[in-house]
Scaffold this motif. Sequence first.
Motif, PDB file in Angstrom:
ATOM      1  N   LEU A   1     -51.884  65.273 -24.855  1.00  0.00           N
ATOM      2  CA  LEU A   1     -50.877  66.330 -24.772  1.00  0.00           C
ATOM      3  C   LEU A   1     -50.292  66.709 -26.131  1.00  0.00           C
ATOM      4  O   LEU A   1     -49.817  67.831 -26.294  1.00  0.00           O
ATOM      5  CB  LEU A   1     -49.747  65.925 -23.823  1.00  0.00           C
ATOM      6  N   ALA A   2     -50.311  65.790 -27.105  1.00  0.00           N
ATOM      7  CA  ALA A   2     -49.667  66.069 -28.391  1.00  0.00           C
ATOM      8  C   ALA A   2     -50.259  67.306 -29.083  1.00  0.00           C
ATOM      9  O   ALA A   2     -49.501  68.172 -29.534  1.00  0.00           O
ATOM     10  CB  ALA A   2     -49.747  64.843 -29.292  1.00  0.00           C
ATOM     11  N   PRO A   3     -51.608  67.467 -29.146  1.00  0.00           N
ATOM     12  CA  PRO A   3     -52.124  68.683 -29.780  1.00  0.00           C
ATOM     13  C   PRO A   3     -51.748  69.944 -29.026  1.00  0.00           C
ATOM     14  O   PRO A   3     -51.551  70.999 -29.641  1.00  0.00           O
ATOM     15  CB  PRO A   3     -53.645  68.485 -29.764  1.00  0.00           C
ATOM     16  N   VAL A   4     -51.638  69.844 -27.678  1.00  0.00           N
ATOM     17  CA  VAL A   4     -51.275  71.030 -26.897  1.00  0.00           C
ATOM     18  C   VAL A   4     -49.867  71.476 -27.255  1.00  0.00           C
ATOM     19  O   VAL A   4     -49.584  72.676 -27.352  1.00  0.00           O
ATOM     20  CB  VAL A   4     -51.403  70.718 -25.390  1.00  0.00           C
ATOM     21  N   ALA A   5     -48.954  70.503 -27.480  1.00  0.00           N
ATOM     22  CA  ALA A   5     -47.591  70.851 -27.896  1.00  0.00           C
ATOM     23  C   ALA A   5     -47.630  71.597 -29.221  1.00  0.00           C
ATOM     24  O   ALA A   5     -46.928  72.608 -29.394  1.00  0.00           O
ATOM     25  CB  ALA A   5     -46.747  69.580 -28.018  1.00  0.00           C
ATOM     26  N   GLY A   6     -48.474  71.139 -30.142  1.00  0.00           N
ATOM     27  CA  GLY A   6     -48.600  71.826 -31.428  1.00  0.00           C
ATOM     28  C   GLY A   6     -49.093  73.246 -31.253  1.00  0.00           C
ATOM     29  O   GLY A   6     -48.554  74.186 -31.836  1.00  0.00           O
ATOM     30  N   LEU A   7     -50.111  73.412 -30.384  1.00  0.00           N
ATOM     31  CA  LEU A   7     -50.674  74.741 -30.123  1.00  0.00           C
ATOM     32  C   LEU A   7     -49.605  75.669 -29.564  1.00  0.00           C
ATOM     33  O   LEU A   7     -49.441  76.809 -30.021  1.00  0.00           O
ATOM     34  CB  LEU A   7     -51.833  74.605 -29.136  1.00  0.00           C
ATOM     35  N   ALA A   8     -48.826  75.166 -28.586  1.00  0.00           N
ATOM     36  CA  ALA A   8     -47.790  75.995 -27.964  1.00  0.00           C
ATOM     37  C   ALA A   8     -46.748  76.392 -28.995  1.00  0.00           C
ATOM     38  O   ALA A   8     -46.281  77.537 -29.021  1.00  0.00           O
ATOM     39  CB  ALA A   8     -47.154  75.243 -26.812  1.00  0.00           C
TER      40      ALA A   8
ATOM     41  N   ILE B   1     -49.088  63.588 -35.569  1.00  0.00           N
ATOM     42  CA  ILE B   1     -48.624  62.220 -35.804  1.00  0.00           C
ATOM     43  C   ILE B   1     -48.633  61.450 -34.485  1.00  0.00           C
ATOM     44  O   ILE B   1     -49.152  60.328 -34.400  1.00  0.00           O
ATOM     45  CB  ILE B   1     -47.214  62.225 -36.416  1.00  0.00           C
ATOM     46  N   ILE B   2     -48.081  62.071 -33.414  1.00  0.00           N
ATOM     47  CA  ILE B   2     -48.014  61.384 -32.118  1.00  0.00           C
ATOM     48  C   ILE B   2     -49.419  61.123 -31.592  1.00  0.00           C
ATOM     49  O   ILE B   2     -49.748  60.016 -31.158  1.00  0.00           O
ATOM     50  CB  ILE B   2     -47.197  62.227 -31.126  1.00  0.00           C
ATOM     51  N   GLY B   3     -50.284  62.169 -31.667  1.00  0.00           N
ATOM     52  CA  GLY B   3     -51.631  62.014 -31.135  1.00  0.00           C
ATOM     53  C   GLY B   3     -52.418  60.948 -31.864  1.00  0.00           C
ATOM     54  O   GLY B   3     -53.100  60.126 -31.247  1.00  0.00           O
ATOM     55  N   ALA B   4     -52.308  60.938 -33.201  1.00  0.00           N
ATOM     56  CA  ALA B   4     -53.063  59.960 -33.978  1.00  0.00           C
ATOM     57  C   ALA B   4     -52.536  58.557 -33.736  1.00  0.00           C
ATOM     58  O   ALA B   4     -53.302  57.596 -33.667  1.00  0.00           O
ATOM     59  CB  ALA B   4     -52.989  60.307 -35.458  1.00  0.00           C
ATOM     60  N   SER B   5     -51.207  58.429 -33.575  1.00  0.00           N
ATOM     61  CA  SER B   5     -50.655  57.099 -33.318  1.00  0.00           C
ATOM     62  C   SER B   5     -51.059  56.600 -31.945  1.00  0.00           C
ATOM     63  O   SER B   5     -51.190  55.396 -31.730  1.00  0.00           O
ATOM     64  CB  SER B   5     -49.130  57.133 -33.404  1.00  0.00           C
ATOM     65  N   ALA B   6     -51.259  57.532 -30.989  1.00  0.00           N
ATOM     66  CA  ALA B   6     -51.617  57.125 -29.626  1.00  0.00           C
ATOM     67  C   ALA B   6     -53.087  56.768 -29.509  1.00  0.00           C
ATOM     68  O   ALA B   6     -53.501  56.244 -28.488  1.00  0.00           O
ATOM     69  CB  ALA B   6     -51.278  58.243 -28.651  1.00  0.00           C
ATOM     70  N   SER B   7     -53.898  57.041 -30.556  1.00  0.00           N
ATOM     71  CA  SER B   7     -55.336  56.887 -30.375  1.00  0.00           C
ATOM     72  C   SER B   7     -55.826  55.469 -30.648  1.00  0.00           C
ATOM     73  O   SER B   7     -57.014  55.218 -30.512  1.00  0.00           O
ATOM     74  CB  SER B   7     -56.075  57.860 -31.284  1.00  0.00           C
ATOM     75  N   SER B   8     -54.930  54.567 -31.035  1.00  0.00           N
ATOM     76  CA  SER B   8     -55.260  53.151 -31.234  1.00  0.00           C
ATOM     77  C   SER B   8     -56.420  52.956 -32.199  1.00  0.00           C
ATOM     78  O   SER B   8     -57.270  52.107 -31.994  1.00  0.00           O
ATOM     79  CB  SER B   8     -55.564  52.446 -29.915  1.00  0.00           C
ATOM     80  N   ASN B   9     -56.457  53.784 -33.229  1.00  0.00           N
ATOM     81  CA  ASN B   9     -57.474  53.619 -34.261  1.00  0.00           C
ATOM     82  C   ASN B   9     -56.759  53.357 -35.580  1.00  0.00           C
ATOM     83  O   ASN B   9     -55.851  54.096 -35.950  1.00  0.00           O
ATOM     84  CB  ASN B   9     -58.303  54.905 -34.351  1.00  0.00           C
ATOM     85  N   PRO B  10     -57.120  52.295 -36.294  1.00  0.00           N
ATOM     86  CA  PRO B  10     -56.391  51.982 -37.532  1.00  0.00           C
ATOM     87  C   PRO B  10     -56.436  53.098 -38.561  1.00  0.00           C
ATOM     88  O   PRO B  10     -55.424  53.388 -39.200  1.00  0.00           O
ATOM     89  CB  PRO B  10     -57.077  50.714 -38.048  1.00  0.00           C
ATOM     90  N   LEU B  11     -57.592  53.760 -38.714  1.00  0.00           N
ATOM     91  CA  LEU B  11     -57.673  54.827 -39.718  1.00  0.00           C
ATOM     92  C   LEU B  11     -56.811  56.015 -39.319  1.00  0.00           C
ATOM     93  O   LEU B  11     -56.171  56.647 -40.167  1.00  0.00           O
ATOM     94  CB  LEU B  11     -59.125  55.263 -39.901  1.00  0.00           C
ATOM     95  N   SER B  12     -56.767  56.307 -38.001  1.00  0.00           N
ATOM     96  CA  SER B  12     -55.887  57.379 -37.540  1.00  0.00           C
ATOM     97  C   SER B  12     -54.434  57.023 -37.796  1.00  0.00           C
ATOM     98  O   SER B  12     -53.629  57.892 -38.147  1.00  0.00           O
ATOM     99  CB  SER B  12     -56.083  57.622 -36.051  1.00  0.00           C
ATOM    100  N   SER B  13     -54.082  55.737 -37.623  1.00  0.00           N
ATOM    101  CA  SER B  13     -52.698  55.327 -37.866  1.00  0.00           C
ATOM    102  C   SER B  13     -52.335  55.523 -39.328  1.00  0.00           C
ATOM    103  O   SER B  13     -51.235  55.992 -39.639  1.00  0.00           O
ATOM    104  CB  SER B  13     -52.503  53.863 -37.486  1.00  0.00           C
ATOM    105  N   VAL B  14     -53.274  55.179 -40.233  1.00  0.00           N
ATOM    106  CA  VAL B  14     -53.018  55.402 -41.653  1.00  0.00           C
ATOM    107  C   VAL B  14     -52.809  56.885 -41.902  1.00  0.00           C
ATOM    108  O   VAL B  14     -51.876  57.300 -42.602  1.00  0.00           O
ATOM    109  CB  VAL B  14     -54.187  54.861 -42.503  1.00  0.00           C
ATOM    110  N   GLY B  15     -53.669  57.713 -41.275  1.00  0.00           N
ATOM    111  CA  GLY B  15     -53.521  59.153 -41.408  1.00  0.00           C
ATOM    112  C   GLY B  15     -52.176  59.621 -40.914  1.00  0.00           C
ATOM    113  O   GLY B  15     -51.518  60.443 -41.550  1.00  0.00           O
ATOM    114  N   ALA B  16     -51.725  59.072 -39.757  1.00  0.00           N
ATOM    115  CA  ALA B  16     -50.439  59.480 -39.192  1.00  0.00           C
ATOM    116  C   ALA B  16     -49.300  59.111 -40.121  1.00  0.00           C
ATOM    117  O   ALA B  16     -48.375  59.899 -40.331  1.00  0.00           O
ATOM    118  CB  ALA B  16     -50.244  58.829 -37.828  1.00  0.00           C
ATOM    119  N   SER B  17     -49.367  57.915 -40.714  1.00  0.00           N
ATOM    120  CA  SER B  17     -48.268  57.508 -41.597  1.00  0.00           C
ATOM    121  C   SER B  17     -48.237  58.380 -42.843  1.00  0.00           C
ATOM    122  O   SER B  17     -47.174  58.758 -43.331  1.00  0.00           O
ATOM    123  CB  SER B  17     -48.392  56.029 -41.942  1.00  0.00           C
ATOM    124  N   ARG B  18     -49.446  58.763 -43.336  1.00  0.00           N
ATOM    125  CA  ARG B  18     -49.479  59.657 -44.510  1.00  0.00           C
ATOM    126  C   ARG B  18     -48.931  61.033 -44.158  1.00  0.00           C
ATOM    127  O   ARG B  18     -48.220  61.652 -44.944  1.00  0.00           O
ATOM    128  CB  ARG B  18     -50.905  59.801 -45.011  1.00  0.00           C
TER     129      ARG B  18
END
Lengths: 137, 312
Positions: free
Chosen positions: B74-81, B119-136
């Motif tokens: 849902l996080a990307p959909v919120a961005g789109l809206a 940020i929300i979507g990447a943090s929810a994806s349980s991938n370490p590289l995505s989490s690093v991306g989200a924090s950046r």
Amino acid sequence: MGATSWGFKKSLWVFHLNAGACNNCDIEVLDCLCPRFDVERFGIKLCGSIKHADVLLVSGSVPRKVVPQMIETYEQAPRPVAVVALGACGCTGGIFKDGYNFAGPVDKHIPVDAYIPGCPPRPEAIIDGIVKLIGKL
Amino acid sequence: MASTLGLVLNFLIFPGLLFTAVFGLLTQWVDRKVSARVQWRVGPPWFQPFADILKLMGKEIVIPEGAKRTGFLLAPVAGLAAVGLVSTILWLANITGSGFVGDLVGVIYLLTIPSLGMIIGASASSNPLSSVGASREMKLVLAYELPFVIAIFTAVTKVSPMTLRLDGILEYQATNGVLLGNASCIIAFIVAILCAQAKLTYPPFDIPEAETELMDGTHMEYSGAALAVVKLSQAMMLFTLPIFFITIFWGGLQLAGWGILYTIVKYVIIVVIIVLIKNTNPRVRIDQAVRFFWGPVTVLAIIGMVLAIVGL
């Protein structure tokens, strides 16, 4: 022909997996993206994550250590996905076919849609292989 | 009732989601074509972004093991809206002259939502590289929001009865000439373009989705239709930000007679500036980006603000 299958033919995103290749095939793949051949004209581009990919491009002779990772990468790819075996090693094993750690060419482990032989294959050969792959999709 | 229906149609079709999506994808083609020409390549045909989106719609959505399904999808959909809403507000202010008190503040808030969604979507994806991306991405948002807001409020200060309404700013520019004619607003415009680069996560500020180190970072785990939504909201952002800058600094959109041509020229100039900055700069580290935005860029924005208060 539906809209999504039209899009699929016009926009192939390639994930490049090096399964024990000597880097020659990989350099030829990069040549395809450079100004002289520029496969972005046909909508083909390299992507960083297997989750975005439509084509899994495997180069290399597949040593024993790489097999589980290669199968996992293939299973992670969102369907539909096409697999291309690149280079003499990817197609048959090439000069490494009698090696002590050789675990079979790519098609022994995952289904392959197109073979591009050559050591390394020329960029023209790679583009020819992709055209044949698109015709098959 | 009829006006409610009209507003819903405005949001969904023109000038909201559908219109913005079509023109955003065309703008993305301009981006890719100009990038290709800069690199001496030929580049893709004009329908390439449409083919990409159609293809992604037909693909499987893989949800990674351990991911929070709802937040992830849902996080990307919120961005789109949010981007669609910004576009609706801007175009309605330009076409019909309608606005409400504080819509400028609303637009600034809504332009942050796509980053928050990623940020929300990447943090929810349980991938370490995505989490690093989200924090950046989080650090990058903190870095660029300060100069961006100062730059936008320079224009607000320059408008003589100070107003937070988009239509007020447009009316002032219609009678007194464009704001870009003033020294203070030229500085603010430069600052805003630099911040747009970071808002779009284009090089040199593509730190959250660094292709070579993080493998697309925040987008990494998205596939199929979810990735299409992510790509679409990026394209719509690329369409909306130049429109926002034209509205604030460059006299708004003229849509009658030859004005259309003038509007397109203004729009293409801003897009090409953004694309050229994208193509001629390497990626910086996150600490360099934060230092850059909180240091020189904020100082530049404050100088612009002071000039606007002095009256230049």
